[in-house]
Enzyme design. Sequence first.
Site, PDB file in Angstrom:
ATOM      1  N   THR A 147      -5.789   2.919 -11.568  1.00 25.10           N
ATOM      2  CA  THR A 147      -4.342   2.720 -11.602  1.00 25.10           C
ATOM      3  C   THR A 147      -3.809   2.941 -13.001  1.00 25.10           C
ATOM      4  O   THR A 147      -4.490   2.642 -14.000  1.00 25.10           O
ATOM      5  CB  THR A 147      -3.961   1.292 -11.142  1.00 25.10           C
ATOM      6  OG1 THR A 147      -2.578   1.052 -11.375  1.00 25.10           O
ATOM      7  CG2 THR A 147      -4.755   0.238 -11.887  1.00 25.10           C
ATOM      8  N   SER A 182      -2.510  -8.033 -14.786  1.00 21.50           N
ATOM      9  CA  SER A 182      -2.787  -8.879 -13.615  1.00 21.50           C
ATOM     10  C   SER A 182      -4.291  -8.884 -13.373  1.00 21.50           C
ATOM     11  O   SER A 182      -5.026  -8.036 -13.880  1.00 21.50           O
ATOM     12  CB  SER A 182      -2.069  -8.356 -12.367  1.00 21.50           C
ATOM     13  OG  SER A 182      -2.748  -7.224 -11.823  1.00 21.50           O
ATOM     14  N   TYR A 184      -5.667  -8.123 -10.642  1.00 19.48           N
ATOM     15  CA  TYR A 184      -5.977  -6.876  -9.928  1.00 19.48           C
ATOM     16  C   TYR A 184      -6.125  -5.718 -10.909  1.00 19.48           C
ATOM     17  O   TYR A 184      -7.109  -4.975 -10.882  1.00 19.48           O
ATOM     18  CB  TYR A 184      -4.889  -6.535  -8.908  1.00 19.48           C
ATOM     19  CG  TYR A 184      -4.858  -5.055  -8.601  1.00 19.48           C
ATOM     20  CD1 TYR A 184      -5.894  -4.457  -7.895  1.00 19.48           C
ATOM     21  CD2 TYR A 184      -3.827  -4.235  -9.079  1.00 19.48           C
ATOM     22  CE1 TYR A 184      -5.902  -3.086  -7.660  1.00 19.48           C
ATOM     23  CE2 TYR A 184      -3.828  -2.877  -8.851  1.00 19.48           C
ATOM     24  CZ  TYR A 184      -4.867  -2.298  -8.136  1.00 19.48           C
ATOM     25  OH  TYR A 184      -4.882  -0.949  -7.919  1.00 19.48           O
ATOM     26  N   HIS A 185      -5.122  -5.517 -11.767  1.00 20.66           N
ATOM     27  CA  HIS A 185      -5.170  -4.383 -12.683  1.00 20.66           C
ATOM     28  C   HIS A 185      -6.396  -4.447 -13.593  1.00 20.66           C
ATOM     29  O   HIS A 185      -6.950  -3.418 -13.979  1.00 20.66           O
ATOM     30  CB  HIS A 185      -3.886  -4.322 -13.515  1.00 20.66           C
ATOM     31  CG  HIS A 185      -2.696  -3.869 -12.735  1.00 20.66           C
ATOM     32  ND1 HIS A 185      -1.704  -4.720 -12.317  1.00 20.66           N
ATOM     33  CD2 HIS A 185      -2.358  -2.638 -12.260  1.00 20.66           C
ATOM     34  CE1 HIS A 185      -0.788  -4.047 -11.638  1.00 20.66           C
ATOM     35  NE2 HIS A 185      -1.165  -2.768 -11.586  1.00 20.66           N
ATOM     36  N   LYS A 188      -9.456  -2.750 -12.201  1.00 18.79           N
ATOM     37  CA  LYS A 188      -9.490  -1.298 -12.365  1.00 18.79           C
ATOM     38  C   LYS A 188      -9.813  -0.903 -13.802  1.00 18.79           C
ATOM     39  O   LYS A 188     -10.418   0.156 -14.045  1.00 18.79           O
ATOM     40  CB  LYS A 188      -8.153  -0.695 -11.917  1.00 18.79           C
ATOM     41  CG  LYS A 188      -7.910  -0.806 -10.415  1.00 18.79           C
ATOM     42  CD  LYS A 188      -9.026  -0.156  -9.629  1.00 18.79           C
ATOM     43  CE  LYS A 188      -8.764  -0.118  -8.141  1.00 18.79           C
ATOM     44  NZ  LYS A 188      -9.807   0.605  -7.399  1.00 18.79           N
TER      45      LYS A 188
END
Length: 390
Positions: A147, A182, A184-185, A188
């Site tokens: 991302t 975050s 989530y980020h 990645k």
Amino acid sequence: MGILLTGADGYIGWPTAVRLASRTDERLILVDNFARRDWVKSVGATSATPVEPMSDRLAALRDELGARNVSFVEGDLTESSFVDRLIRVHEPETIVHTAAQPSAPYSQVSREQANDTQHNNMQATRNLLWSLEEHGLQETHFIETTTTGVYGAPEFPIPEGGATMEHGGERDEVPFPAMAGSWYHLTKAHDAANMRLAHEQFDIPVSDVRTAITYGVETTETAADPRLATRFDFDYYFGVVAHRFCAQAVAGYPLTVYGRGEQRKPFIALEDAVEGLVRLALADPAERPADHTVYNQVTRAISIVEMAETIAGVGTELGLDTAVEHVENPRSEDETHKMEIENDRYEALIDGQSTTFETGVRSILERLLEHDEVITANEDRFLPSVLSEG
């Protein structure tokens, strides 16, 4: 041998699978454990477009595209034994890895969601990379959608992957530092580092496709049959901002911009995101990247307020009662940040062809009008509870 595509039941994974099936006779192995459906259900949300069972989706591939080269395997990529068996049996020449818990807001809900997100996303990637090494498949082209969120929001133009660092009078090219905002980020960002390490230690060719915020309701292929439709989430947790705005327009609800909304974010249409992945997956063996390559899969940076105003304008043309409303921002972010992001490598990959934001939005609104009852029945999912209860 052939192509292994993970996350095949997902928003990007499924239309990528459909396009691959339409363009190649190579063996195509699809993998998923249907976790996305469970995650969305757990927050009380639903897809605006019906998401058919995988058996019906595969039948539509055969009926509409005549695809006889596709098989599906259900399994959890966080389980090492499953991944080892998968790689050993199928020996893929290419892996397109789109499987992940993809929501930053969901990963921020609690410790449990943060832990689940990090375990799910990073364990899956490590299992795949190590299995390639342990089964002697170091020439397999490993393509992953990470991302653009790994870059954070720096004040300078974001390079396509690396940066030049100078210290003590010396200069060197270094990986861009993880500035993810975050849980989530950050998965990645760790995946990007792990893929770089796998390339250095195992010599696996890696394409790190840093995909921007992706919007869109369909691709050319998925529009051919309702059974081929991909999902369209529009809630606070799993619906990206463009989807939430479009759903609000269809429901006659104000398009709620958090704060000033002048910050620019990188976006890409689903059609274009799928095209980039497919071109990498089907590249001629002699032309496949043999190195570690980063692509900024983005076509444009758009401010949130410009996005809302564009959607409102298209909605008005379609007879919708649309208005833009600014609300308190539940996130900690610079509401005026003017992001710039380089994407020359990705533009070359897709030959500079891309969908305009207005064209993409019109397609979304026209399709969502066919499912307006689902949207209006779930309009309480548009905003986080901190705002909807205010």
